[in-house]
Enzyme design. Structure first.
Site, PDB file in Angstrom:
ATOM      1  N   LYS A  19       0.836  -1.444   0.097  1.00 27.69           N
ATOM      2  CA  LYS A  19       0.073   0.205  -0.002  1.00 27.69           C
ATOM      3  C   LYS A  19       0.800   1.258   0.006  1.00 27.69           C
ATOM      4  O   LYS A  19       0.444   2.166  -0.417  1.00 27.69           O
ATOM      5  CB  LYS A  19      -0.789   0.001   1.372  1.00 27.69           C
ATOM      6  CG  LYS A  19      -2.047  -1.259   1.125  1.00 27.69           C
ATOM      7  CD  LYS A  19      -3.502  -0.449   0.698  1.00 27.69           C
ATOM      8  CE  LYS A  19      -4.139  -1.532   0.168  1.00 27.69           C
ATOM      9  NZ  LYS A  19      -5.331  -2.041   0.857  1.00 27.69           N
ATOM     10  N   LYS A  38      -3.117 -10.362  -6.381  1.00 26.25           N
ATOM     11  CA  LYS A  38      -4.730 -10.576  -5.984  1.00 26.25           C
ATOM     12  C   LYS A  38      -5.516  -9.627  -6.636  1.00 26.25           C
ATOM     13  O   LYS A  38      -5.282  -8.491  -6.891  1.00 26.25           O
ATOM     14  CB  LYS A  38      -4.454 -10.523  -4.606  1.00 26.25           C
ATOM     15  CG  LYS A  38      -4.614  -9.433  -3.817  1.00 26.25           C
ATOM     16  CD  LYS A  38      -5.237  -9.753  -2.302  1.00 26.25           C
ATOM     17  CE  LYS A  38      -5.536  -8.505  -1.599  1.00 26.25           C
ATOM     18  NZ  LYS A  38      -6.105  -8.240  -0.595  1.00 26.25           N
ATOM     19  N   LYS A  58     -10.512  -4.898  -4.533  1.00 27.54           N
ATOM     20  CA  LYS A  58     -11.414  -3.964  -4.469  1.00 27.54           C
ATOM     21  C   LYS A  58     -11.172  -2.445  -4.863  1.00 27.54           C
ATOM     22  O   LYS A  58     -11.869  -1.627  -5.268  1.00 27.54           O
ATOM     23  CB  LYS A  58     -12.515  -4.289  -3.449  1.00 27.54           C
ATOM     24  CG  LYS A  58     -12.030  -3.562  -2.276  1.00 27.54           C
ATOM     25  CD  LYS A  58     -13.259  -3.389  -1.324  1.00 27.54           C
ATOM     26  CE  LYS A  58     -12.976  -4.427   0.049  1.00 27.54           C
ATOM     27  NZ  LYS A  58     -11.791  -4.007   0.557  1.00 27.54           N
TER      28      LYS A  58
HETATM   29  P1  ATP Z   1      -8.357  -3.517  -0.693  1.00 25.74           P
HETATM   30  O1  ATP Z   1      -8.053  -3.597  -2.331  1.00 25.74           O
HETATM   31  O2  ATP Z   1      -9.346  -2.257  -0.536  1.00 25.74           O
HETATM   32  O3  ATP Z   1      -6.929  -3.274  -0.041  1.00 25.74           O
HETATM   33  P2  ATP Z   1      -9.468  -6.017  -0.676  1.00 25.74           P
HETATM   34  O4  ATP Z   1     -10.304  -6.374  -1.728  1.00 25.74           O
HETATM   35  O5  ATP Z   1      -8.077  -6.482  -0.422  1.00 25.74           O
HETATM   36  O6  ATP Z   1      -9.249  -4.429  -0.381  1.00 25.74           O
HETATM   37  P3  ATP Z   1      -9.816  -6.323   2.150  1.00 25.74           P
HETATM   38  O7  ATP Z   1     -10.880  -5.652   2.694  1.00 25.74           O
HETATM   39  O8  ATP Z   1      -8.559  -6.149   2.548  1.00 25.74           O
HETATM   40  O9  ATP Z   1     -10.076  -6.413   0.560  1.00 25.74           O
HETATM   41  O10 ATP Z   1     -10.216  -7.853   2.614  1.00 25.74           O
HETATM   42  C1  ATP Z   1     -11.606  -8.336   2.983  1.00 25.74           C
HETATM   43  C2  ATP Z   1     -11.510 -10.045   2.973  1.00 25.74           C
HETATM   44  O11 ATP Z   1     -11.597 -10.561   1.722  1.00 25.74           O
HETATM   45  C3  ATP Z   1     -10.111 -10.354   3.508  1.00 25.74           C
HETATM   46  O12 ATP Z   1     -10.539 -11.648   4.450  1.00 25.74           O
HETATM   47  C4  ATP Z   1      -9.354 -10.743   2.633  1.00 25.74           C
HETATM   48  O13 ATP Z   1      -8.456 -11.920   2.927  1.00 25.74           O
HETATM   49  C5  ATP Z   1     -10.046 -11.345   1.491  1.00 25.74           C
HETATM   50  N1  ATP Z   1      -9.759 -11.343   0.232  1.00 25.74           N
HETATM   51  C6  ATP Z   1      -9.541  -9.976  -0.264  1.00 25.74           C
HETATM   52  N2  ATP Z   1      -9.266 -10.063  -1.782  1.00 25.74           N
HETATM   53  C7  ATP Z   1      -9.198 -11.301  -1.835  1.00 25.74           C
HETATM   54  C8  ATP Z   1      -8.853 -12.205  -3.025  1.00 25.74           C
HETATM   55  N3  ATP Z   1      -8.267 -11.670  -4.228  1.00 25.74           N
HETATM   56  N4  ATP Z   1      -9.000 -13.691  -2.755  1.00 25.74           N
HETATM   57  C9  ATP Z   1      -9.465 -14.105  -1.802  1.00 25.74           C
HETATM   58  N5  ATP Z   1      -9.871 -13.300  -0.770  1.00 25.74           N
HETATM   59  C10 ATP Z   1      -9.641 -12.090  -0.780  1.00 25.74           C
END
Ligand code: ATP
Ligand code: LTN
Length: 338
Positions: free
Chosen positions: A116, A202, A205
């Site tokens: 980040k 990964k 969002k």
């Molecule tokens: P950001 O992009 O804002 O960092 P993010 O999509 O990574 O967000 P988080 O809010 O950080 O999402 O994570 C929420 C939950 O979703 C966590 O349990 C995380 O492990 C899971 N998660 C996020 N992205 C993935 C992915 N690509 N595959 C599987 N699990 C995920």
């Protein structure tokens, strides 16, 4: 008749973008069945989300969208405590205390911080660095025994365990630890869904290209189009091999996590058929998986008063548990009782 206390789970997602299929398969989908056996607490971590700049109006709208999606995905508010992190003051209060039990070097090693801070070079704020300590407070306040998250959160969970063990050594006894030491609960399939355009990173969002992620509220034709255009690998053989075939392996993981079909069965079914057929099947599986969620979402989102009631009640229930833990911590530290 008194029954034994049930194990406790807690998890949360940042309202920092639109919910993706990665969030669903890595997290939310696995939360749903737990309410049969566990006391479940699920949050929207808005305090975490502001470690990256958010537009206030968008953030508010997104929180209501998220809570509607939590319920639409099957999290019944009468069986799960659903709440917003900022509504429970104990999170920020415990986080300060745990800061004093966390080393700078530990936080500097967190890969999410490194990722980040390289993406937001103009805003490497103290909150971004401190993010895992707030997460530790979230978990420890509820005496969570298990934390269902995707694989990317494993390192944060390990740090939470280290902080809890350190605090217990300093202020508890083996018979009466102050904190419960939590275990990660990471799903065997779907734990890390990768981007469709960049299958070595990964699916996220926030920050990625629009076509890299499948959003839970994407219309069926958008989902189909994004999957048909997903990056694949040289050759045409359908086989699970993350190093040699990251794109195809990701599509297989999505298919397996949405239908329950094993990798062996998928390989057998698409033997000699090429990537096009696989993509068609993945698109169909994702559309079918999201259809009921999207239908239910529309009804829930329209009832804003109902959503606010769910959040108020969730915050009250969560506060009861969190405040009890915080007072136990204050007592252990020698603070004068309130
Ligand atoms: P950001 O992009 O804002 O960092 P993010 O999509 O990574 O967000 P988080 O809010 O950080 O999402 O994570 C929420 C939950 O979703 C966590 O349990 C995380 O492990 C899971 N998660 C996020 N992205 C993935 C992915 N690509 N595959 C599987 N699990 C995920
Ligand atoms: N850091 C998590 C979100 C999060 C969380 C939590 C997950 C904040 N607090 C407590 C589980 C338990 C993430 O997914 N990025």
């Amino acid at each position: 008749m008194s029954s034994a206390p049930r194990p406790v789970v807690l998890s949360g997602i940042q309202p920092s973008g639109r919910l993706t299929l990665g969030n669903y398969l890595g997290a939310i989908k696995n939360w749903v069945p737990l309410s049969a056996t566990h006391d479940c607490h699920y949050m929207l971590v808005d305090l975490h989300a502001i470690t990256v700049r958010q537009d206030p109006a968008v953030l508010r709208d997104r929180c209501l969208e998220f809570i509607s999606l939590y319920i639409a995905c099957g999290l019944d508010p009468s069986r799960n405590v659903l709440f917003v992190q900022s509504h429970v003051a104990a999170h920020a209060r415990l986080s300060w205390i745990l800061n004093c039990y966390t080393q700078m070097g530990e936080l500097g090693r967190m890969t999410q911080f490194k990722d980040k801070s390289s993406k937001h070079v103009d805003n490497i704020n103290a909150g971004l660095f401190d993010y895992p300590v707030l997460m530790a407070a979230d978990i420890l306040l509820y005496n969570a025994t298990g934390v269902p998250v995707g694989d990317d959160q494993k390192q944060h969970l390990e740090l939470t365990r280290d902080i809890a063990i350190r605090f217990n050594r300093a202020h508890g006894t083996p018979e009466h630890p102050v904190f419960t030491v939590p275990e990660p609960m990471i799903p065997p399939v779907g734990a890390r869904i990768m981007g469709l355009q960049e299958p070595t990173a990964k699916m996220s969002k926030s920050g990625g290209a629009e076509t890299d992620a499948l959003y839970l509220l994407d219309p069926p034709d958008t989902i189909t189009r994004k999957i048909k255009r997903a990056v694949t690998d040289p050759g045409n053989e359908v086989r699970f091999d993350v190093l040699e075939k990251p794109g195809v392996s990701n599509l297989m993981a999505i298919l397996s996590a949405t239908t329950g079909e094993s990798f062996d069965r998928i390989v057998e079914r698409f033997d000699g058929q090429g990537y096009g057929k696989l993509k068609g099947a993945v698109a169909e599986a994702v559309v079918e998986c999201l259809r009921p969620v999207q239908a239910r979402y529309a009804e829930l989102r329209a009832d804003e008063d109902g959503l606010m009631r769910v959040l108020r009640e969730g915050a009250q229930r969560a506060s009861r548990v969190a405040d009890t833990t915080l007072m136990r911590v204050h007592q252990a530290l020698g603070f004068i009782p309130e």
